[in-house]
Design an enzyme around this catalytic site. Structure first.
Site, short mmCIF file in Angstrom:
data_model
loop_
_atom_site.label_atom_id
_atom_site.label_comp_id
_atom_site.label_asym_id
_atom_site.label_seq_id
_atom_site.Cartn_x
_atom_site.Cartn_y
_atom_site.Cartn_z
N ASP A 124 -11.01 45.22 21.97
CA ASP A 124 -11.60 44.82 20.69
C ASP A 124 -11.36 45.98 19.71
OD1 ASP A 124 -13.20 43.32 18.82
OD2 ASP A 124 -14.88 44.65 19.25
N SER A 125 -11.70 45.74 18.45
CA SER A 125 -11.58 46.81 17.47
C SER A 125 -12.63 47.90 17.71
CB SER A 125 -11.80 46.23 16.06
OG SER A 125 -13.08 45.63 15.99
N TYR A 181 -11.24 45.33 12.04
CA TYR A 181 -9.99 44.59 11.92
C TYR A 181 -10.13 43.48 10.88
CZ TYR A 181 -7.70 46.30 16.27
OH TYR A 181 -7.08 47.05 17.24
N GLY A 182 -11.36 43.03 10.71
CA GLY A 182 -11.62 41.76 10.01
C GLY A 182 -11.27 41.69 8.54
N CYS A 195 -11.79 39.85 20.92
CA CYS A 195 -11.90 39.99 19.47
C CYS A 195 -11.41 38.69 18.84
CB CYS A 195 -11.02 41.16 19.03
SG CYS A 195 -10.82 41.29 17.25
N ASN A 196 -12.27 38.07 18.08
CA ASN A 196 -11.89 36.79 17.45
C ASN A 196 -10.81 36.98 16.40
OD1 ASN A 196 -14.11 34.44 18.08
ND2 ASN A 196 -14.89 36.50 18.35
N THR A 197 -10.88 38.09 15.67
CA THR A 197 -9.91 38.32 14.60
C THR A 197 -8.50 38.41 15.20
OG1 THR A 197 -11.64 39.58 13.49
CG2 THR A 197 -9.41 39.79 12.63
N GLU A 245 -21.50 48.40 13.79
CA GLU A 245 -20.81 49.63 14.20
C GLU A 245 -21.61 50.87 13.80
OE1 GLU A 245 -17.96 50.37 15.95
OE2 GLU A 245 -17.52 48.28 16.41
N CYS A 263 -17.27 36.01 16.18
CA CYS A 263 -16.94 37.44 16.20
C CYS A 263 -17.73 38.04 17.35
CB CYS A 263 -17.36 38.11 14.88
SG CYS A 263 -17.18 39.92 14.92
N THR A 264 -17.07 38.83 18.18
CA THR A 264 -17.74 39.34 19.38
C THR A 264 -18.79 40.41 19.07
OG1 THR A 264 -15.87 40.86 19.69
CG2 THR A 264 -15.84 38.79 20.94
N HIS A 265 -18.81 40.88 17.83
CA HIS A 265 -19.89 41.79 17.42
C HIS A 265 -21.21 41.02 17.21
CE1 HIS A 265 -16.72 44.74 16.52
NE2 HIS A 265 -17.65 45.64 16.28
N1 DGL Z 1 -15.23 41.92 17.16
C1 DGL Z 1 -14.11 41.50 16.42
C2 DGL Z 1 -14.05 40.02 16.21
O1 DGL Z 1 -14.47 39.34 17.12
C3 DGL Z 1 -13.57 42.39 15.36
C4 DGL Z 1 -14.34 42.54 14.13
C5 DGL Z 1 -13.73 43.56 13.21
O2 DGL Z 1 -13.22 44.57 13.66
O3 DGL Z 1 -13.77 43.31 12.00
O4 DGL Z 1 -13.55 39.51 15.24
#
Ligand code: DGL
Length: 266
Positions: free
Chosen positions: A12-13, A44-45, A75-77, A154, A185-187
């Site tokens: 993931d990011s 990443y988003g 990571c969904n992105t 974060e 988003c996994t966050h």
């Molecule tokens: N956790 C990530 C996702 O699922 C990345 C989010 C990010 O870095 O912006 O999209």
């Protein structure tokens, strides 16, 4: 010849993929995992497809060198925009976090209205809308980008009122017909309570981390990839910046203490 003792690569990011990793640990206790958090480049988003693809390919090369038997894009992105490029550039099987969620959401909705929240890049990619419509064209998808959620998480501000204010701002317009909300988003599972408190109690939240762990297990059984050993598997953590902060995040998110995180320059 297959060597099932080899690790599973998860990336993931940043810390978001830890929500997936902790569920994977529970579902697959004998497996060894290598987690990579690209903390030098989070988030990443809000980045372009080309940039995210470049970061992902570097990570995949690293996981390849670690002899991963399977890669999970936690990571969904990256799943939304880089999956194909990643798959084209490695012989290791690659799973993403979007497909398993879509299936569950489509089966879950009674009103045929699904909500998806995610990063700017995930939402503008239309990946969720396209995949949901590939299964059922009649489902109405309400999508909303929530760009402040990842930086808030974060920065370890998940329990601060700022998380609450952001959730109220982003989630106030969810149409009343929506009965299923995908955390795209996994966050986001890290602020699940805050999200739930900001929406109608009639909406059920779909937390991808749980769904993904079941999906990965099923995939591994089907493809004879399970580690048959009796020993408990181990996690190894690698990041691209700020080791100490990440060690604290592992403790907070996974309840695992004294983890040693290694910094690698990709
Ligand atoms: N956790 C990530 C996702 O699922 C990345 C989010 C990010 O870095 O912006 O999209």
């Amino acid at each position: 010849m297959k060597n099932n003792n080899l690790p599973i690569g998860v990336f993931d990011s940043g810390v978001g993929g830890l929500t997936v990793l902790s569920k994977l640990n529970a579902a697959l206790p004998q497996e060894n995992f290598i987690y990579f958090g690209d903390t030098a480049h989070v988030p990443y988003g809000n980045k372009s497809k080309e940039t995210i693809e470049k970061y992902c390919l570097n990570i995949v090369r690293f996981l390849n060198a670690q002899k991963a038997k399977l890669i999970i894009i936690a990571c969904n992105t990256a799943s939304a925009i880089a999956l194909k490029t990643i798959q084209e550039n490695t012989d290791i099987p690659v799973l993403n976090v979007i497909d398993p969620c879509i299936e569950v959401a489509v089966n879950n909705t009674k009103t045929n209205h699904i909500g998806v929240i995610g990063t700017k890049t995930t939402i503008s990619s239309q990946a969720y809308v396209e995949k949901i419509h590939a299964i059922n064209k009649n489902i109405v998808v309400y999508s909303k980008e929530c760009p402040l959620f990842v930086p808030i998480i974060e920065e370890s501000l998940s329990n601060h009122s700022i998380a609450n204010s952001a959730a109220k701002l982003y989630l106030k317009k969810i149409p009343k017909e929506v009965d299923t909300l995908i955390l795209g988003c996994t966050h986001y599972p890290l602020i699940k309570k805050t999200i739930q408190n900001s929406i109608s109690s009639k909406i059920s939240i779909l937390d991808s981390s749980i769904v993904v762990a079941d999906y990965v297990k099923e995939y591994m059984v089907k493809n004879s990839l399970l580690n048959g050993g009796f020993l408990k598997g181990e996690n190894s953590f690698y990041i691209s910046d700020d080791v100490e902060k990440f060690e604290n995040s592992i403790a907070n998110i996974m309840n695992v203490f004294n983890c040693k995180v290694k910094k690698v320059d990709l």
